[in-house]
Design an enzyme around this catalytic site. Structure first.
Site, PDB file in Angstrom:
ATOM      1  N   LYS A  34      29.628  39.122  51.192  1.00 20.62           N
ATOM      2  CA  LYS A  34      29.825  39.750  49.885  1.00 20.62           C
ATOM      3  C   LYS A  34      31.304  39.705  49.513  1.00 20.62           C
ATOM      4  O   LYS A  34      32.165  39.445  50.350  1.00 20.62           O
ATOM      5  CB  LYS A  34      29.338  41.201  49.919  1.00 20.62           C
ATOM      6  CG  LYS A  34      30.093  42.092  50.880  1.00 20.62           C
ATOM      7  CD  LYS A  34      29.568  43.519  50.856  1.00 20.62           C
ATOM      8  CE  LYS A  34      30.364  44.398  51.824  1.00 20.62           C
ATOM      9  NZ  LYS A  34      30.001  45.811  51.722  1.00 20.62           N
ATOM     10  N   ARG A 132      25.047  57.453  50.133  1.00 20.74           N
ATOM     11  CA  ARG A 132      25.199  56.423  49.106  1.00 20.74           C
ATOM     12  C   ARG A 132      23.814  56.031  48.604  1.00 20.74           C
ATOM     13  O   ARG A 132      23.381  56.503  47.558  1.00 20.74           O
ATOM     14  CB  ARG A 132      25.975  55.225  49.681  1.00 20.74           C
ATOM     15  CG  ARG A 132      26.493  54.258  48.660  1.00 20.74           C
ATOM     16  CD  ARG A 132      27.538  53.326  49.251  1.00 20.74           C
ATOM     17  NE  ARG A 132      27.063  52.526  50.372  1.00 20.74           N
ATOM     18  CZ  ARG A 132      27.848  51.721  51.100  1.00 20.74           C
ATOM     19  NH1 ARG A 132      29.135  51.627  50.814  1.00 20.74           N
ATOM     20  NH2 ARG A 132      27.351  51.030  52.099  1.00 20.74           N
ATOM     21  N   HIS A 161      23.275  52.856  57.190  1.00 19.13           N
ATOM     22  CA  HIS A 161      24.686  52.478  57.235  1.00 19.13           C
ATOM     23  C   HIS A 161      25.494  53.673  57.716  1.00 19.13           C
ATOM     24  O   HIS A 161      25.272  54.806  57.275  1.00 19.13           O
ATOM     25  CB  HIS A 161      25.165  52.042  55.850  1.00 19.13           C
ATOM     26  CG  HIS A 161      26.524  51.417  55.859  1.00 19.13           C
ATOM     27  ND1 HIS A 161      26.790  50.235  56.520  1.00 19.13           N
ATOM     28  CD2 HIS A 161      27.697  51.801  55.294  1.00 19.13           C
ATOM     29  CE1 HIS A 161      28.075  49.925  56.353  1.00 19.13           C
ATOM     30  NE2 HIS A 161      28.649  50.858  55.635  1.00 19.13           N
ATOM     31  N   ARG A 220      25.113  43.583  61.528  1.00 21.80           N
ATOM     32  CA  ARG A 220      25.644  43.089  60.263  1.00 21.80           C
ATOM     33  C   ARG A 220      27.169  42.992  60.322  1.00 21.80           C
ATOM     34  O   ARG A 220      27.886  43.825  59.737  1.00 21.80           O
ATOM     35  CB  ARG A 220      25.228  44.019  59.116  1.00 21.80           C
ATOM     36  CG  ARG A 220      23.722  44.284  58.999  1.00 21.80           C
ATOM     37  CD  ARG A 220      23.387  45.014  57.710  1.00 21.80           C
ATOM     38  NE  ARG A 220      24.089  46.276  57.586  1.00 21.80           N
ATOM     39  CZ  ARG A 220      23.601  47.465  57.922  1.00 21.80           C
ATOM     40  NH1 ARG A 220      22.391  47.567  58.448  1.00 21.80           N
ATOM     41  NH2 ARG A 220      24.317  48.564  57.750  1.00 21.80           N
ATOM     42  N   TYR A 271      62.017  44.072  37.319  1.00 21.05           N
ATOM     43  CA  TYR A 271      61.808  45.141  36.355  1.00 21.05           C
ATOM     44  C   TYR A 271      62.383  46.456  36.873  1.00 21.05           C
ATOM     45  O   TYR A 271      62.192  46.836  38.020  1.00 21.05           O
ATOM     46  CB  TYR A 271      60.315  45.313  36.068  1.00 21.05           C
ATOM     47  CG  TYR A 271      59.705  44.144  35.344  1.00 21.05           C
ATOM     48  CD1 TYR A 271      60.040  43.860  34.014  1.00 21.05           C
ATOM     49  CD2 TYR A 271      58.788  43.303  35.982  1.00 21.05           C
ATOM     50  CE1 TYR A 271      59.482  42.779  33.347  1.00 21.05           C
ATOM     51  CE2 TYR A 271      58.217  42.218  35.332  1.00 21.05           C
ATOM     52  CZ  TYR A 271      58.574  41.965  34.012  1.00 21.05           C
ATOM     53  OH  TYR A 271      58.019  40.902  33.361  1.00 21.05           O
ATOM     54  N   CYS A 320      56.406  41.152  40.549  1.00 22.04           N
ATOM     55  CA  CYS A 320      55.970  40.916  39.170  1.00 22.04           C
ATOM     56  C   CYS A 320      54.519  40.418  39.161  1.00 22.04           C
ATOM     57  O   CYS A 320      53.908  40.200  40.199  1.00 22.04           O
ATOM     58  CB  CYS A 320      56.872  39.889  38.502  1.00 22.04           C
ATOM     59  SG  CYS A 320      58.632  40.263  38.616  1.00 22.04           S
ATOM     60  N   ASP A 322      53.416  37.483  38.407  1.00 23.70           N
ATOM     61  CA  ASP A 322      53.267  36.104  38.860  1.00 23.70           C
ATOM     62  C   ASP A 322      54.332  35.664  39.854  1.00 23.70           C
ATOM     63  O   ASP A 322      54.257  34.539  40.369  1.00 23.70           O
ATOM     64  CB  ASP A 322      53.331  35.154  37.659  1.00 23.70           C
ATOM     65  CG  ASP A 322      52.469  35.640  36.513  1.00 23.70           C
ATOM     66  OD1 ASP A 322      51.252  35.766  36.712  1.00 23.70           O
ATOM     67  OD2 ASP A 322      53.023  35.923  35.429  1.00 23.70           O
TER      68      ASP A 322
END
Length: 381
Positions: A34, A132, A161, A220, A271, A320, A322
């Protein structure tokens, strides 16, 4: 190919799965892929898992299962989270195995199965303390009977779980033991009702490694497949118990230096100009930022580093969207386009792992790897 990329070492993934197999013996194994295999690339990791003998794969949403089926993966796929009614036809058409526990959800799945002319295999989820999804252990037999008498559903398994199986505190260990006992009660009640519970499974990574009595018919593995130990269940802890389970990180996140700039004392960076050079230094610019998964908070305390040519260099100023900047000092020998490794295995040249970053920033390794965004190319080797 971008300078910033995630190298996925499939040979390490296979070795981790072999290590897991050495622990669980001949039990079935459901490998969790997942969240794009925790950021590692679901399709390629799923294929490697199948090669290593995975009996099931696990996803969290229908679209993740669709992706695996489109890639030609034919193994049973367990859907760990609930879907909405509009997704149920796709669930069935992609041969996913859902978890069930409530009457409204069961009724909607029956309708979808009838529409599609199939008998749908489901697993009964029991909530033993996670809070849950799942029925109470005292309700399990009644719901199993409901499924057993359905014209469109088949009970293929039962699961629960654990909430704290990655903790070694006495309180949490006692809680996990209570969950195991409650799950055993639920499974036994179903059997006393004359119903085969199918594949019984409860253990994700923590319990798999630490609780032999909770391995049941299938385990699992999640984060341990990708090379990280869950919580307190570390390699050192396992060695103290007399169990040797060596795992290595599957992902190495790297980029390259795209500019080297000389800064005089007094010049500031990024920044908010939160960092100012106290003396002359060279600054390397890296094309990676929080839009790639390198979050601003990583550099909050000024001790976040990356590895270049086997040496750690600190990130300066705010990360930042990027880009980020590292302090090379003077006469470092670092050259333009040298590789900078953010995290990974030591063999990749990394000086820290995702776990190290998680420890510094108050989170878990799962969040670090799964947060590496889609714009970072995955390179499978």
């Amino acid at each position: 190919m971008r300078a910033t990329r995630a190298i996925i070492h499939l040979d390490i993934l296979r070795n981790n799965l072999k290590a897991i197999r050495s622990v669980i013996g001949n039990r079935k194994m459901c490998v969790s892929v997942k969240a794009d295999a925790y950021g590692h690339g679901a399709v390629e990791c799923a294929k490697a898992a199948v090669e290593c003998g995975a009996d099931f794969l696990a996803v969290a949403c229908v679209s993740e299962g669709e992706e695996l089926r489109r890639a030609g993966i034919d193994k049973p796929i367990l859907l760990l989270s609930l879907c909405i009614v509009e997704e149920m036809d796709s669930l069935i058409q992609n041969r996913l195995t859902p978890l069930v526990f409530s009457e409204p959800y069961i009724r909607e799945l029956e309708k979808a199965a009838e529409r599609n002319g199939v008998r749908l295999c489901v697993h009964l989820a029991v909530d033993t303390g996670m809070g849950r999804i799942g029925c109470l252990s005292t309700e399990a037999a009644q719901i199993a009977e409901r499924i057993a008498h359905s014209a469109h559903l088949t009970l293929g398994g039962m699961c629960t779980h654990f909430a704290a199986a990655d903790s070694t505190s006495e309180e949490d260990r006692a809680y996990t033991n209570q969950q195991i006992a409650a799950f055993n009660d639920a499974v036994n009640a179903v059997r006393r009702a004359g119903i085969d519970p199918g594949i019984v499974h409860s253990s994700s990574s923590g319990a798999l490694l630490d609780k032999e009595e909770a391995r049941f018919d299938m385990v699992r593995p999640g984060i341990i497949a990708y090379g990280y130990y869950p919580g307190d269940i570390t390699e050192a802890y396992l060695l103290r118990k007399g169990t040797s389970v060596h795992l290595e990180p599957v992902m190495s996140l790297e980029t390259r230096i795209v500019a080297i700039r000389h800064f005089s004392a007094g010049m500031s960076i990024s920044y908010g100009h939160t960092w100012t050079a106290e003396k002359d230094t060279d600054i390397g610019v890296l094309p990676i930022g929080y839009a790639d998964g390198l979050f601003r908070r990583f550099a909050k305390d000024g001790d976040f580093t990356v590895a270049v040519n086997g040496k750690a260099y600190p990130v300066r100023g705010r990360i930042c969207m990027d880009q980020c900047m590292i302090d090379l000092g003077t006469n470092s020998g670092v050259r333009l386009y040298d590789t900078a490794v953010i995290f990974g295995s030591t063999a990749s040249g990394a000086l820290q792992s995702a776990q190290d970053i998680a420890d510094k920033t108050g989170t878990i390794s799962y969040e670090i790897t799964s947060a590496i965004t889609k714009r970072v190319p995955r390179v499978f080797i």
